[in-house]
Scaffold this active site. Structure first.
Site, PDB file in Angstrom:
ATOM      1  CG  ASN A   1      22.155   4.705 -14.191  1.00  0.00           C
ATOM      2  OD1 ASN A   1      23.202   5.080 -13.817  1.00  0.00           O
ATOM      3  ND2 ASN A   1      21.071   5.365 -14.045  1.00  0.00           N
TER       4      ASN A   1
ATOM      5  CB  SER B   1      17.545   7.925 -14.133  1.00  0.00           C
ATOM      6  OG  SER B   1      17.042   7.957 -12.875  1.00  0.00           O
TER       7      SER B   1
ATOM      8  CD  GLU C   1      22.444   7.121 -20.756  1.00  0.00           C
ATOM      9  OE1 GLU C   1      23.448   6.263 -20.410  1.00  0.00           O
ATOM     10  OE2 GLU C   1      21.453   7.233 -19.874  1.00  0.00           O
TER      11      GLU C   1
ATOM     12  CG  HIS D   1      19.351   9.700 -18.035  1.00  0.00           C
ATOM     13  ND1 HIS D   1      20.157   8.388 -17.891  1.00  0.00           N
ATOM     14  CD2 HIS D   1      19.079  10.193 -16.989  1.00  0.00           C
ATOM     15  CE1 HIS D   1      20.285   8.328 -16.709  1.00  0.00           C
ATOM     16  NE2 HIS D   1      19.710   9.383 -16.044  1.00  0.00           N
TER      17      HIS D   1
HETATM   18  P1  NAI Z   1      13.584  16.603  -7.486  1.00  0.00           P
HETATM   19  O1  NAI Z   1      12.950  15.989  -6.363  1.00  0.00           O
HETATM   20  O2  NAI Z   1      15.019  17.534  -7.111  1.00  0.00           O
HETATM   21  O3  NAI Z   1      12.707  17.748  -8.360  1.00  0.00           O
HETATM   22  C1  NAI Z   1      11.641  17.287  -8.782  1.00  0.00           C
HETATM   23  C2  NAI Z   1      10.869  18.609  -9.090  1.00  0.00           C
HETATM   24  O4  NAI Z   1       9.532  17.988  -9.725  1.00  0.00           O
HETATM   25  C3  NAI Z   1      10.135  19.084  -7.725  1.00  0.00           C
HETATM   26  O5  NAI Z   1      10.521  20.599  -7.666  1.00  0.00           O
HETATM   27  C4  NAI Z   1       8.706  18.815  -7.738  1.00  0.00           C
HETATM   28  O6  NAI Z   1       7.759  19.886  -7.022  1.00  0.00           O
HETATM   29  C5  NAI Z   1       8.511  18.729  -9.028  1.00  0.00           C
HETATM   30  N1  NAI Z   1       7.095  17.756  -9.542  1.00  0.00           N
HETATM   31  C6  NAI Z   1       6.839  16.913  -8.859  1.00  0.00           C
HETATM   32  N2  NAI Z   1       5.543  16.475  -9.488  1.00  0.00           N
HETATM   33  C7  NAI Z   1       5.346  17.524 -10.553  1.00  0.00           C
HETATM   34  C8  NAI Z   1       4.282  17.471 -11.289  1.00  0.00           C
HETATM   35  N3  NAI Z   1       3.326  16.793 -11.384  1.00  0.00           N
HETATM   36  N4  NAI Z   1       4.394  18.746 -12.344  1.00  0.00           N
HETATM   37  C9  NAI Z   1       5.188  19.674 -12.119  1.00  0.00           C
HETATM   38  N5  NAI Z   1       6.317  19.481 -11.200  1.00  0.00           N
HETATM   39  C10 NAI Z   1       6.110  18.302 -10.400  1.00  0.00           C
HETATM   40  O7  NAI Z   1      14.124  15.392  -8.441  1.00  0.00           O
HETATM   41  P2  NAI Z   1      15.323  15.456  -9.512  1.00  0.00           P
HETATM   42  O8  NAI Z   1      16.463  14.916  -8.485  1.00  0.00           O
HETATM   43  O9  NAI Z   1      15.473  16.571 -10.142  1.00  0.00           O
HETATM   44  O10 NAI Z   1      14.948  14.460 -10.460  1.00  0.00           O
HETATM   45  C11 NAI Z   1      13.991  14.877 -11.572  1.00  0.00           C
HETATM   46  C12 NAI Z   1      13.845  13.696 -12.551  1.00  0.00           C
HETATM   47  O11 NAI Z   1      15.113  13.359 -13.058  1.00  0.00           O
HETATM   48  C13 NAI Z   1      13.567  12.190 -12.167  1.00  0.00           C
HETATM   49  O12 NAI Z   1      12.819  11.583 -13.083  1.00  0.00           O
HETATM   50  C14 NAI Z   1      14.789  11.632 -11.610  1.00  0.00           C
HETATM   51  O13 NAI Z   1      14.733  10.092 -11.734  1.00  0.00           O
HETATM   52  C15 NAI Z   1      15.547  12.050 -12.889  1.00  0.00           C
HETATM   53  N6  NAI Z   1      16.953  12.073 -12.622  1.00  0.00           N
HETATM   54  C16 NAI Z   1      17.596  12.341 -11.464  1.00  0.00           C
HETATM   55  C17 NAI Z   1      19.037  12.487 -11.475  1.00  0.00           C
HETATM   56  C18 NAI Z   1      19.642  12.716 -10.019  1.00  0.00           C
HETATM   57  O14 NAI Z   1      20.853  12.582  -9.870  1.00  0.00           O
HETATM   58  N7  NAI Z   1      18.942  13.364  -9.312  1.00  0.00           N
HETATM   59  C19 NAI Z   1      19.876  12.011 -12.326  1.00  0.00           C
HETATM   60  C20 NAI Z   1      19.257  11.875 -13.707  1.00  0.00           C
HETATM   61  C21 NAI Z   1      17.933  11.625 -13.711  1.00  0.00           C
END
Ligand code: NAI
Length: 507
Positions: free
Chosen positions: A193, A122, A155, A143
């Protein structure tokens, strides 16, 4: 399933976002494989998605046979190599440039040459993430918003080297998943955003001037401007630990563009850990999950209302005259107010002080009303005093405009009241996004209504109140504040000056 754009989809990162993406991809008919670096995490995500479908079956909203088919299409894999046969892999791991780059480089070695790679980032640049790839043309931003199954917009972001055909396939696939796809240039904040910057920052600016308190600003933007949540309620819901860094990051990435300037108030609250609902205290205090708010004091009662005089240049003067008449006040028709009259001004962008000074009115008897939004379309009226307004005239105005039972807020003097300032800032940022060709006007409207839940798209808001009026508000705000944050975008300036719709694109 026949016709789905990507038959086999990999999702890396089984957190909040990865789960949602895996769910809608399996629902669309793709074979979906989920990988996470933490052992067991992907399996848990798959189990959680299946449990979600079970609930839908129980409620009669999903056919059991369909549930079985979806569940059969969804599986967890233990290694990245398990994603080898995927023709699309969406990355939703931790928001860290170096970690994401490393994963993408490994993925490139695993998938076939024709496979598409996408990132759910994001805040990172798609172009920067693609920089280390051997085939950056097959990589794009994808996104989604949280929660993915309910937030029906995505997006699609082209980096400098992304192939158009890749974006086109991703947009088509989004539609197959039941989402609206919007196309964005790779710029800070992409569409949603970026377009969402004005609401919170302008409200914080108004608070920092002591114009009104948080709760009053929330009430005004809900009940006069029609937003579902006030900006402070929204910041409490999101958490300032999330929203303040976004404000700072977009401001910095745009080389300190004044329109995106964050607020010291938010920074201090983050430092104090007063983050919002999640800490039990933000702008509001929370008890048992709901905000504790003090009731508004009732409107004052006034024995005898003074006669009312309204200057010729008041905004929507005929409506204002009708309103004051309907509320039962005696209207003065002379070219100047009598010595007893309450003077009601209705500026656009200017503050009450400036109008009183320029029009040589008696400031002690002058009160302002915000007439930008049609009174019939609002649940709240907003009045503003100036520093010289006498309390008896303030109370008389308050009592008059509350006479039919409509809620009234009385704020301190501010250029553009609250609604004009916030709406003009939202419209101006949106107009500038069109000027920069970040996206089409149509995609901007779709992204903002679905991604932010605003009552209309920002360009439609500008058209509703009139591009010329919005332009006038901004010019006058610049005069009042001398602040370049109110500098109108060329897109708004030209369309406002010519009376064209803000959605108008040049051939
Ligand atoms: P989260 O922290 O809930 O999940 C991330 C997951 O990725 C975890 O389960 C972790 O173990 C895993 N992980 C970390 N490094 C890894 C690797 N090298 N290989 C494989 N798995 C790995 O995060 P969330 O909230 O799901 O966000 C994920 C992405 O989505 C980020 O880039 C965030 O910026 C983006 N995003 C998040 C939003 C939100 O509201 N939470 C909205 C839009 C985008």
């Amino acid at each position: 399933m026949a016709g789905v754009n990507f038959l086999a989809v990999g999702v890396t990162g089984a957190g909040a976002m990865g789960r949602g993406i895996a769910q809608i991809a399996a629902q669309a008919g793709s074979q979906v494989r989920v990988f996470d670096a933490v052992p067991g995490q992907a399996g848990q995500a798959v189990a959680a998605i299946r449990a979600q479908w079970d609930k839908l079956v129980d409620k009669g909203r999903l056919d059991p046979a369909q549930r079985e088919a979806q569940a059969a299409r969804l599986q967890a894999v233990d290694t990245l190599e398990g994603l080898a046969g995927c023709d699309l892999v969406v990355e939703a791991i931790v928001e860290d440039l170096a970690v994401k780059r490393q994963l993408l480089a490994r993925l490139e070695a695993v998938v076939a040459p024709g496979a598409v790679l996408a990132t759910n980032t994001s805040s990172l640049s798609v172009t920067a993430l693609a920089a280390g790839l051997a085939h950056p043309q097959r990589f794009a931003g994808y996104h989604f918003f949280n929660p993915v199954p309910l937030m029906k917009v995505v997006e699609v972001i082209a980096g400098i080297r992304t192939d158009d055909s890749v974006c086109e396939r991703l947009r088509g696939y989004a539609r197959q998943m039941g989402h609206s796809a919007v196309q964005a240039q790779d710029t800070p904040g992409f569409i949603v955003n970026h377009a969402g910057r004005a609401y919170g920052t302008e409200a914080l600016r108004i608070v920092s001037e002591g114009v009104a308190d948080f709760a009053t600003i929330d009430r005004i933007l809900r009940e006069q401007a029609g937003f579902r949540l006030g900006p402070f309620e929204l910041m409490d819901l999101t958490g300032l630990d999330v929203s303040h860094p976004v404000m700072e990051s977009i401001y910095r990435q745009y080389y300190e563009e004044p329109r995106y300037r964050p607020s010291v108030i938010a920074a201090q609250r983050v430092a104090a850990g007063v983050l919002g609902r999640k800490t039990g205290e933000g702008f509001y205090r929370y008890a048992d999950g709901s905000a504790v708010t003090a009731d508004e004091p009732p409107a004052p009662t006034v024995d005898a209302l003074p006669p009312v005089w309204i200057p010729p240049r008041a905004t929507r003067r005929p409506e204002l005259l009708r309103l004051v008449h309907a509320l039962g006040a005696q209207l003065e028709s002379g070219s100047a107010p009598s010595a007893q009259a309450l003077i009601v001004v209705a500026p656009l962008g200017f503050d009450v002080t400036t109008v009183a000074a320029v029009e040589r009115l008696d400031a002690t008897r002058t009160v302002g009303i915000d007439m930008m939004v049609d009174d019939a379309a609002t649940k709240r009226r907003v009045l503003a005093t100036n520093p010289a307004t006498r309390p008896d005239f303030r109370d008389a105005a308050h009592a008059l405009f509350a006479r039919d039972g409509k809620a009234v807020s009385v704020i301190r003097d501010s250029g553009g009241f609250v609604t004009q300032r916030v709406l003009a800032s939202i419209v101006n940022i949106a107009a500038d996004m069109c000027q920069q060709r970040i996206c089409t006007p149509a995609d901007l409207e779709t992204a903002v209504t679905l991604g932010l839940g605003y009552p209309q798209g920002p360009l439609a808001m500008g058209d509703l109140y009139g591009p010329t009026s919005v332009l006038e508000i901004l010019f006058n705000l610049q005069t009042v504040y001398g602040d370049p944050r109110y500098r109108p975008s060329p897109w708004l300036r030209r369309r406002g000056a010519l009376g064209l719709s803000l959605k108008h694109e040049e051939e």
